[in-house]
Design an enzyme around this catalytic site. Structure first.
Site, PDB file in Angstrom:
ATOM      1  N   GLY A   1      -0.238   4.676   0.409  1.00  0.00           N
ATOM      2  CA  GLY A   1      -0.943   5.892   0.838  1.00  0.00           C
ATOM      3  C   GLY A   1      -1.731   6.505  -0.310  1.00  0.00           C
ATOM      4  O   GLY A   1      -2.469   5.808  -1.011  1.00  0.00           O
TER       5      GLY A   1
ATOM      6  N   GLY B   1      -4.661   1.528   6.471  1.00  0.00           N
ATOM      7  CA  GLY B   1      -4.138   0.199   6.160  1.00  0.00           C
ATOM      8  C   GLY B   1      -5.053  -0.888   6.698  1.00  0.00           C
ATOM      9  O   GLY B   1      -5.339  -1.881   6.013  1.00  0.00           O
ATOM     10  N   ASP B   2      -5.555  -0.691   7.914  1.00  0.00           N
ATOM     11  CA  ASP B   2      -6.447  -1.681   8.531  1.00  0.00           C
ATOM     12  C   ASP B   2      -7.777  -1.758   7.760  1.00  0.00           C
ATOM     13  O   ASP B   2      -8.335  -2.839   7.566  1.00  0.00           O
ATOM     14  CB  ASP B   2      -6.726  -1.313  10.003  1.00  0.00           C
TER      15      ASP B   2
ATOM     16  N   SER C   1       0.853  -1.194   0.000  1.00  0.00           N
ATOM     17  CA  SER C   1       0.000   0.000   0.000  1.00  0.00           C
ATOM     18  C   SER C   1       0.884   1.237   0.000  1.00  0.00           C
ATOM     19  O   SER C   1       1.918   1.276   0.666  1.00  0.00           O
ATOM     20  CB  SER C   1      -0.959  -0.017   1.187  1.00  0.00           C
TER      21      SER C   1
ATOM     22  N   ASP D   1      -0.898   7.251  -3.118  1.00  0.00           N
ATOM     23  CA  ASP D   1      -0.511   6.735  -4.440  1.00  0.00           C
ATOM     24  C   ASP D   1      -1.074   5.347  -4.729  1.00  0.00           C
ATOM     25  O   ASP D   1      -0.632   4.688  -5.683  1.00  0.00           O
ATOM     26  CB  ASP D   1       1.020   6.728  -4.579  1.00  0.00           C
ATOM     27  N   GLY D   2      -2.016   4.879  -3.920  1.00  0.00           N
ATOM     28  CA  GLY D   2      -2.701   3.618  -4.223  1.00  0.00           C
ATOM     29  C   GLY D   2      -1.935   2.397  -3.759  1.00  0.00           C
ATOM     30  O   GLY D   2      -1.544   2.315  -2.595  1.00  0.00           O
TER      31      GLY D   2
END
Ligand code: ATP
Length: 305
Positions: free
Chosen positions: A218, A248-249, A216, A220-221
């Protein structure tokens, strides 16, 4: 039904203090949530309409508080109750600043760890998808996640952790790991400065043993490498963000939901991203807005590269 594992849960205490600075006194109201990465995942899964059983370690009055909080939103409490008081983690949000104090968690003794392993061995088979998230408290061996992945090796085990727990855990051949860029760099022991370096690093980690890899990135996908080693670039729309902690979770929750519902890889990735973005657009950690998720889903682009 999805099983989530949070070995080191916490009461997350958040203060919003606009003019926060060190060496001063402030008066502020705390907002408290049942935290720890796996409980964030559990909460978002419930919002998506999934049934969730949650396990790990809970202890003392803090443990009781978390138990009642999660039960009140329909998460089934399967935690092992210990004599180690569950930790608190504090976040102070100032104007554009975020200060965090993270307790490590009291030591959990061997008899409780054995009880947990017994629970896991006796119950993992009831689930197709299992999400394991976050760190472990003191007293728990570094290779705990490797052990769990090996026990449940015929299941879709999603492992979202970092540092030594991730380095050891990947040896258990989990279905998916989801490092962010910093975690990927930490695993490799080098910086990844360009997109091609990032891609090479991702391939290297994928070859260490996980079946699928989601990196991941952020705003930027993400990059996704699947079991066949096909590589996908996932691009996301630009949005106004409020609090990206827990994105993220939320991404893990979206991915697990898609997997468990047998959605296509493309749909699963879109849902994972939409949940991560929606969380970043909200104040509370580990929260999504379903209408926003639906809207974002159509704006996420998944492209094979
Ligand atoms: P955390 O540890 O806080 O839970 P993380 O570092 O594991 O987060 P990120 O890569 O920051 O995970 O975010 C996961 C996903 O959430 C991203 O792939 C993206 O879809 C979404 N996201 C995160 N931050 C942003 C942002 N600033 N703008 C838009 N989407 C975001």
């Amino acid at each position: 039904m999805i099983l989530t594992i949070t070995l080191n849960p916490a009461i997350d205490i958040r203060y919003e203090i606009d003019n926060f600075e060190i060496n001063s006194i402030f008066r502020g109201k705390a907002s408290k949530t049942a935290g720890g990465k796996g409980l964030n995942v559990s909460r978002v899964l419930r919002l998506l309409g999934e049934n969730v059983e949650a396990s790990g370690f809970l202890g003392g009055n803090s443990g009781d508080w978390i138990s009642s909080k999660i039960e009140s939103i329909g998460i089934k409490d399967k935690f092992i109750k210990t004599d180690a008081e569950t930790r608190s983690c504090i976040a102070i949000l100032g104007k554009g600043t975020q200060t965090e104090i993270l307790e490590p968690g009291e030591k959990v003794s061997t008899n409780y760890i054995d009880k947990f392993l017994e629970f896991f061995k006796n119950n993992f088979d009831r689930f197709e998808t299992i999400c394991i998230s976050g760190s472990a408290p003191q007293g728990v061996q570094d290779d705990i996640y490797k052990v769990l992945c090996e026990i449940a090796n015929n299941k879709k085990v999603i492992l979202d952790t970092s540092g030594k727990f991730l380095l050891k855990g990947i040896e258990g051949n989990p279905y998916l790991i989801k490092p962010n860029k910093e975690e990927l760099e930490g695993m490799l022991g080098r910086e990844l400065l360009t997109f091609s370096e990032l891609l090479e690093g991702a391939k290297e980690i994928k070859n260490r043993g996980c079946k699928n890899l989601l990196v991941s990135l952020g705003k930027d996908g993400a990059i996704f490498i699947d079991e066949k080693n096909d590589i996908y670039r996932v691009s996301i729309p630009k949005v106004n963000i409020k609090n990206p902690v827990g994105s993220g979770d939320s991404t893990i929750a979206g991915f697990a939901y898609g997997l468990n519902e047998n959605k296509s890889p493309e749909e699963t990735l879109k849902l994972a991203m939409a949940c991560g973005i929606s969380n970043a657009m909200m104040d509370e950690t580990g929260n999504i807005d379903l209408d926003v998720v639906k809207e974002l889903f159509n704006k996420v682009k998944v492209e094979k590269i």
